[in-house]
Design a protein around this motif. Structure first.
Motif, PDB file in Angstrom:
ATOM      1  N   SER A 191     -21.254 -63.472  74.501  1.00 43.36           N
ATOM      2  CA  SER A 191     -20.172 -64.120  73.755  1.00 43.36           C
ATOM      3  C   SER A 191     -20.153 -65.620  74.030  1.00 43.36           C
ATOM      4  O   SER A 191     -19.941 -66.432  73.124  1.00 43.36           O
ATOM      5  CB  SER A 191     -18.826 -63.493  74.119  1.00 43.36           C
ATOM      6  OG  SER A 191     -18.773 -62.141  73.712  1.00 43.36           O
ATOM      7  N   LEU A 193     -19.630 -55.985  70.368  1.00 47.61           N
ATOM      8  CA  LEU A 193     -18.824 -54.910  70.944  1.00 47.61           C
ATOM      9  C   LEU A 193     -19.639 -53.631  71.148  1.00 47.61           C
ATOM     10  O   LEU A 193     -19.359 -52.844  72.062  1.00 47.61           O
ATOM     11  CB  LEU A 193     -17.611 -54.622  70.053  1.00 47.61           C
ATOM     12  CG  LEU A 193     -16.495 -55.673  70.095  1.00 47.61           C
ATOM     13  CD1 LEU A 193     -15.438 -55.367  69.039  1.00 47.61           C
ATOM     14  CD2 LEU A 193     -15.851 -55.747  71.482  1.00 47.61           C
ATOM     15  N   SER A 220     -19.526 -64.667  61.718  1.00 49.73           N
ATOM     16  CA  SER A 220     -18.194 -64.498  61.089  1.00 49.73           C
ATOM     17  C   SER A 220     -18.277 -63.768  59.752  1.00 49.73           C
ATOM     18  O   SER A 220     -17.406 -63.934  58.888  1.00 49.73           O
ATOM     19  CB  SER A 220     -17.498 -65.851  60.911  1.00 49.73           C
ATOM     20  OG  SER A 220     -17.244 -66.449  62.159  1.00 49.73           O
ATOM     21  N   GLU A 262     -18.988 -59.831  65.704  1.00 44.55           N
ATOM     22  CA  GLU A 262     -18.216 -59.328  66.834  1.00 44.55           C
ATOM     23  C   GLU A 262     -18.399 -57.814  66.993  1.00 44.55           C
ATOM     24  O   GLU A 262     -18.479 -57.311  68.121  1.00 44.55           O
ATOM     25  CB  GLU A 262     -16.731 -59.660  66.668  1.00 44.55           C
ATOM     26  CG  GLU A 262     -15.844 -59.197  67.810  1.00 44.55           C
ATOM     27  CD  GLU A 262     -16.209 -59.795  69.159  1.00 44.55           C
ATOM     28  OE1 GLU A 262     -15.757 -59.263  70.190  1.00 44.55           O
ATOM     29  OE2 GLU A 262     -16.973 -60.790  69.201  1.00 44.55           O
ATOM     30  N   HIS A 263     -18.479 -57.092  65.868  1.00 38.34           N
ATOM     31  CA  HIS A 263     -18.780 -55.660  65.955  1.00 38.34           C
ATOM     32  C   HIS A 263     -20.088 -55.440  66.709  1.00 38.34           C
ATOM     33  O   HIS A 263     -20.189 -54.551  67.573  1.00 38.34           O
ATOM     34  CB  HIS A 263     -18.883 -55.054  64.556  1.00 38.34           C
ATOM     35  CG  HIS A 263     -19.587 -53.720  64.529  1.00 38.34           C
ATOM     36  ND1 HIS A 263     -18.975 -52.543  64.874  1.00 38.34           N
ATOM     37  CD2 HIS A 263     -20.881 -53.401  64.208  1.00 38.34           C
ATOM     38  CE1 HIS A 263     -19.840 -51.548  64.771  1.00 38.34           C
ATOM     39  NE2 HIS A 263     -21.000 -52.040  64.363  1.00 38.34           N
ATOM     40  N   HIS A 292     -14.382 -50.839  59.138  1.00 42.44           N
ATOM     41  CA  HIS A 292     -14.601 -51.657  60.316  1.00 42.44           C
ATOM     42  C   HIS A 292     -13.406 -52.593  60.526  1.00 42.44           C
ATOM     43  O   HIS A 292     -12.819 -53.088  59.573  1.00 42.44           O
ATOM     44  CB  HIS A 292     -15.879 -52.495  60.165  1.00 42.44           C
ATOM     45  CG  HIS A 292     -17.133 -51.685  60.261  1.00 42.44           C
ATOM     46  ND1 HIS A 292     -17.627 -50.959  59.206  1.00 42.44           N
ATOM     47  CD2 HIS A 292     -17.995 -51.487  61.307  1.00 42.44           C
ATOM     48  CE1 HIS A 292     -18.748 -50.342  59.581  1.00 42.44           C
ATOM     49  NE2 HIS A 292     -18.985 -50.646  60.856  1.00 42.44           N
ATOM     50  N   LYS A 293     -13.094 -52.844  61.811  1.00 45.75           N
ATOM     51  CA  LYS A 293     -11.939 -53.666  62.153  1.00 45.75           C
ATOM     52  C   LYS A 293     -12.314 -55.079  62.583  1.00 45.75           C
ATOM     53  O   LYS A 293     -11.430 -55.894  62.850  1.00 45.75           O
ATOM     54  CB  LYS A 293     -11.141 -53.002  63.290  1.00 45.75           C
ATOM     55  CG  LYS A 293     -10.604 -51.611  62.945  1.00 45.75           C
ATOM     56  CD  LYS A 293      -9.595 -51.673  61.828  1.00 45.75           C
ATOM     57  CE  LYS A 293      -8.991 -50.283  61.570  1.00 45.75           C
ATOM     58  NZ  LYS A 293      -8.023 -50.293  60.447  1.00 45.75           N
ATOM     59  N   TYR A 294     -13.609 -55.371  62.672  1.00 42.36           N
ATOM     60  CA  TYR A 294     -14.032 -56.661  63.206  1.00 42.36           C
ATOM     61  C   TYR A 294     -15.085 -57.284  62.284  1.00 42.36           C
ATOM     62  O   TYR A 294     -15.705 -56.599  61.461  1.00 42.36           O
ATOM     63  CB  TYR A 294     -14.625 -56.492  64.616  1.00 42.36           C
ATOM     64  CG  TYR A 294     -13.790 -55.627  65.516  1.00 42.36           C
ATOM     65  CD1 TYR A 294     -12.618 -56.120  66.090  1.00 42.36           C
ATOM     66  CD2 TYR A 294     -14.162 -54.302  65.785  1.00 42.36           C
ATOM     67  CE1 TYR A 294     -11.843 -55.310  66.922  1.00 42.36           C
ATOM     68  CE2 TYR A 294     -13.391 -53.496  66.610  1.00 42.36           C
ATOM     69  CZ  TYR A 294     -12.225 -54.002  67.172  1.00 42.36           C
ATOM     70  OH  TYR A 294     -11.454 -53.212  67.981  1.00 42.36           O
ATOM     71  N   THR A 295     -15.300 -58.582  62.466  1.00 38.10           N
ATOM     72  CA  THR A 295     -16.404 -59.230  61.754  1.00 38.10           C
ATOM     73  C   THR A 295     -17.719 -58.610  62.227  1.00 38.10           C
ATOM     74  O   THR A 295     -17.791 -58.002  63.306  1.00 38.10           O
ATOM     75  CB  THR A 295     -16.432 -60.739  62.033  1.00 38.10           C
ATOM     76  OG1 THR A 295     -16.561 -60.938  63.455  1.00 38.10           O
ATOM     77  CG2 THR A 295     -15.166 -61.416  61.532  1.00 38.10           C
ATOM     78  N   SER A 300     -13.704 -49.387  65.639  1.00 34.00           N
ATOM     79  CA  SER A 300     -12.309 -49.665  65.973  1.00 34.00           C
ATOM     80  C   SER A 300     -11.993 -48.919  67.256  1.00 34.00           C
ATOM     81  O   SER A 300     -12.795 -48.105  67.726  1.00 34.00           O
ATOM     82  CB  SER A 300     -11.362 -49.210  64.858  1.00 34.00           C
ATOM     83  OG  SER A 300     -11.274 -47.795  64.830  1.00 34.00           O
ATOM     84  N   THR A 301     -10.848 -49.173  67.826  1.00 34.03           N
ATOM     85  CA  THR A 301     -10.485 -48.494  69.066  1.00 34.03           C
ATOM     86  C   THR A 301     -10.175 -47.021  68.862  1.00 34.03           C
ATOM     87  O   THR A 301     -10.125 -46.256  69.823  1.00 34.03           O
ATOM     88  CB  THR A 301      -9.271 -49.186  69.708  1.00 34.03           C
ATOM     89  OG1 THR A 301      -8.197 -49.209  68.761  1.00 34.03           O
ATOM     90  CG2 THR A 301      -9.617 -50.605  70.132  1.00 34.03           C
ATOM     91  N   VAL A 335     -17.793 -61.072  57.012  1.00 37.78           N
ATOM     92  CA  VAL A 335     -16.775 -60.062  56.720  1.00 37.78           C
ATOM     93  C   VAL A 335     -17.309 -59.114  55.652  1.00 37.78           C
ATOM     94  O   VAL A 335     -17.783 -59.558  54.599  1.00 37.78           O
ATOM     95  CB  VAL A 335     -15.458 -60.701  56.237  1.00 37.78           C
ATOM     96  CG1 VAL A 335     -14.470 -59.624  55.823  1.00 37.78           C
ATOM     97  CG2 VAL A 335     -14.877 -61.597  57.318  1.00 37.78           C
TER      98      VAL A 335
END
Length: 842
Positions: A389, A427, A409, A423-424, A417-420, A554-555, A411
């Motif tokens: 990161s 993660l 970034s 970032e996904h 999906h909950k993130y860009t 996602s969580t 999208v």
């Protein structure tokens, strides 16, 4: 190469006496400070150089290296003259003659000589039990001899890890020395060398700065000029003490204080007045030194790499200008942060951000050293997500991997999906990172898979690229594979590594689809999925990739129930691959064979490919790439019963042995025994036999003793012993017993109670032996000898290790069929006895 110096008429004794008289005159004038000591050291240099050329020449490179105070050219009248006689390799008769010819004349001179005779290889390991010697080596200075050998010595000794260890030892020595003086510099009869605030403390200040940050002294409590002044004063005083004591004693007694104050020209009608002024100056200089050392010990960073230190705010560069010019070193800062469980300092991150746009991807990995460093960095470990990161935030990750920058970034509006996308991706790596060291929760089983991977860095590399194709609206799996191939070329990734990463990217959605949307209770579903995966290592990688990928949506996505479904599919597929793979044999019309025939080189015929593949298990086509299979075909040519065709190849940090021969008693056992007798640690292996009796055995192993690397004829010697062992001309068991008796090769192995399981139900044609035991030298040799003694053939074997445990799966037959219940019982009982140490099975 030695050359003769011009002869001089003055004898060594006379030359030394003249040099000593010069220093005595400077001392009595109170002027024997640093300049006078350096001049005296230069005269001693000339003497040693002369003796070097007058000694009988050795038959190998040699260099004479001044150490300690002599190395610094701080040689007082009665100081020890310490030096190192360094040879390139083991000494012979010529070297012994040289040493005697060089040293003996010195013993007749009024010098206290401290010498060591060493070989270069001895400096591969730090002598932490001899800290004074290590500190003396820091001041090494070449006097005479081979400059190339001296350069190699410096490279071997001056390593960041060595500097860090020496710094720790120095701190301990300081504390121990200060304790002898009750921790105070205010001694009325101070030791000018060892007391707090004296010469050793001043040397410690400079050593700490040298090992950590040379600029450190520039912003300490005393500027460098004041330290130089203190040093010169202390040298002048110590020179007087040596002269008056006529030996290497450094105590400035009350009596000597009067003589020193007079020699140094202090004013005062009475001796007391001169002494008071002398000691006032002494304590002023001692305070300067003491405060500088206290500050340096408190503030100095810790060396952690070339041009890298760890300070309170994290890892930073020592020379920022150099760092700005060397982008290939930047990854080292993030690796150091991982190694020391810290972050990269803001100062270093700002420097990277300032310069990063000047460089292309190739500039970060110009050689194999940097490319190997990248793969090491990508191994899953705590802190990897945070470091990636940091790299991403400062633009470095996108410069190193331009394909990753395409999803910066990004999208994708799928309401799932909950993130860009970027970032996904990071993660997913974080989820895998969390598995390292996990032993308590239900996820410990996934952690076990991660620990068992041979190359977990390939998993992270696949995760980093699995979604880069989402910059486009086309099928992102296809595009991600295309983009990953560009990275493969830049990193010069090997064919097996490319194949693994490409497989994972192309199939990264496949396991979640089967686990969550198919009926995995249907054997056909599992069998079809097993055919796609092919081998266990791919299955483990794909399972962990799926775990990380789904969890990063996602969580709430990776629920305990989905974890269980994923794990069930893994277990069922693993059983399909390992328990029944021997029953599935290569068919001439299957797609893998057709591709081999279509792409064959001109010197390999269709007929010999078909003949070689006949009867081998289908997994063979998954285990080896096309080029490796062609090499195996070529190895099998013109083979007879006494022939062993073998190759030995380097595979990164490991080696690979490939053996093609005709089946014979104790074959597998003898090959394993030969490897163990050379000190090789077998990591993985595969043994396969076709119906014509052609055997293909492959082993991946490590050579911790570096036999193959350090000996020019090692490969030929190893293959010669292998040939002799297989043909019965060498007693392998005797070689192993000799090795076990040698004190050089004895090691303690953590022992486990052996576990043996025999299964004749899971396979149509084989009895399957699962054995878990302590990973001891010669284990496979002993197991397979017991199997052979029971009249069994090893048709297939899967070898793996998990730390101190060996986990081996043997597919065996007796008389071409599975073992009877009675035969199983007898075999497992003998194996149990052998593994428990009751029968060595020699």
């Amino acid at each position: 190469m030695q050359t003769a110096n011009s002869r001089t008429t003055i004898s060594p004794s006379a030359a030394l006496e003249a040099a000593r008289q010069e220093l005595i005159e400077e001392t009595t004038r109170g002027a024997a400070g640093r300049a006078a000591l350096e001049c005296y050291a230069d005269r001693v240099d000339t003497l040693l150089q002369r003796l070097f050329f007058e000694a009988p020449p050795p038959s190998q490179p040699v260099v004479i290296i001044a150490l300690g105070g002599y190395g610094r050219r701080h040689l007082t009248l009665h100081s020890d003259v310490d030096f190192l006689v360094l040879f390139e390799r083991t000494l012979g008769a010529d070297e012994e003659l040289f040493v005697r010819g060089f040293l003996h004349p010195l013993w007749d001179l009024p010098l206290v000589v401290g010498h060591q005779v060493r070989e270069l290889g001895e400096f591969a390991r730090l002598e932490t039990d001899n800290p004074e010697f290590l500190l003396a080596l820091l001041d090494a200075r070449r006097l005479v001899g081979d400059p190339g050998l001296y350069s190699r010595f410096l490279s071997a000794f001056h390593r960041p890890d060595a500097h860090a260890s020496i710094l720790d030892l120095l701190q301990t020595l300081i504390d121990e020395r200060h304790a002898k003086f009750n921790g105070t510099l205010y001694q009325l009869e101070p030791d000018t060398k060892d007391a707090p605030g004296a010469l050793r403390d001043l040397l410690a200040v400079r050593t700490i700065a040298r090992l950590t940050d040379p600029a450190l002294l520039g912003y300490g409590p005393a500027d460098p000029a004041r330290l130089d002044e203190a040093e010169d004063f202390l040298f002048r005083v110590r020179s007087i003490v040596h002269h008056e004591r006529r030996r290497n004693q450094n105590l400035l007694s009350h009596e000597l204080q009067e003589k020193a104050s007079q020699m140094l020209g202090y004013a005062g009608a009475q001796p007391r007045q001169r002494v008071e002024r002398l000691m006032s100056d002494y304590f002023r200089h001692a305070r300067t030194v003491s405060r500088s050392l206290e500050w340096a010990r408190k503030i100095a960073p810790r060396p952690v790499g070339v041009n890298l230190v760890q300070s309170r705010d994290g890892i930073r560069f020592v020379d920022t200008q150099r760092a700005g010019r060397e982008p290939h070193t930047w990854l080292n800062a993030f690796q150091a942060a991982l190694d020391h469980s810290t972050r990269v300092a803001d100062e270093a991150l700002a420097l990277i951000q300032q310069h990063v746009d000047r460089y292309a991807a190739e500039d970060f990995f110009p050689t194999t050293v940097e490319r190997d460093g990248l793969l090491k960095f990508l191994k899953p470990q705590r802190g990897l997500y945070a470091r990636l990161s940091e790299m991403h935030d400062r633009g470095l990750l996108g410069r190193m991997f331009p394909e990753f920058q395409a999803i910066f970034s990004r999208v994708v509006r799928d309401f799932y999906h909950k993130y860009t996308v970027d970032e996904h991706t990071l993660l997913t790596i974080k989820n895998v990172e969390k598995l390292t060291g996990e032993t308590t929760s239900s996820r410990a089983r996934f952690s076990g898979l991660l620990a068992d991977l041979a190359e977990p860095e390939l998993l992270v590399l696949a995760l980093l690229y699995h979604d880069v194709g989402k910059w486009s609206d086309e099928d992102h799996r296809v595009e991600s594979v295309r983009m990953a191939r560009l990275m493969f070329d830049r990193l010069n990734l090997g064919p097996e590594s490319r194949a693994m990463v490409e497989f994972l990217i192309a199939n990264h959605l496949g396991m979640s689809l089967v686990a969550f949307r198919r009926d995995t209770e249907d054997p056909e579903v599992v069998r079809n999925f097993a055919e796609v995966v092919g081998i266990e290592e791919r299955l483990k990688m794909l399972c962990l990739l799926t775990f990380g990928d789904v969890g990063a949506v996602s969580t709430e996505t990776l629920t305990p129930w989905r974890e269980e479904l994923l794990w069930r599919l893994y277990v069922d597929t693993y059983n399909q691959l390992t328990l029944r793979y021997g029953d599935e044999r290569i068919q001439h019309d299957q797609s893998g064979v057709v591709k081999l025939l279509d792409g064959r080189p001109s010197d390999v015929s269709e007929e010999e490919i078909r003949r070689f593949l006949e009867g081998l298990p289908c997994r063979y086509l998954h285990l080896f790439d096309r080029e490796a299979i062609y090499r195996h075909v070529q190895l099998s040519r013109d083979i007879s019963s006494d022939h062993v065709h073998a190759t030995l190849d380097r595979r990164g940090a490991a080696w690979e042995l490939t053996v093609v021969t005709l089946d014979k008693p104790f074959l597998f056992s003898n090959i394993c025994g030969v490897l163990s007798s050379f000190g090789m640690d077998i990591l993985r292996g595969h043994a396969m036999t076709n119906p014509n009796g052609l055997v293909l055995d492959t082993f991946q192993f490590t050579d911790e003793e570096r036999f193959l690397e350090l000996n020019a004829d090692a490969t030929a010697q190893f293959l010669e012993v292998l040939q002799a062992a297989v043909s019965g001309r060498v007693d392998v068991a005797a070689r192993l017993r000799a090795r076990a008796r040698s004190p050089l090769h004895q090691s303690k192995v953590r022992r486990f109670a052996p576990v043996i399981h025999a299964d004749s139900h899971s396979s149509q044609g084989y009895t399957i032996l699962d054995i878990i035991a302590s990973n001891e030298t010669g284990l496979l040799h002993r197991i397979s000898r017991v199997i052979s003694r029971h009249g069994c053939n090893v048709e297939l074997v899967l070898i793996s290790t998990e730390g101190a445990k060996a986990i081996d799966v043997f597919h065996i037959t007796a008389g071409g069929a599975k073992l009877s219940d009675a035969a199983q019982a007898g075999l497992t009982a003998d194996l149990q006895r052998m593994l428990e140490g009751h029968d060595e099975a020699d």
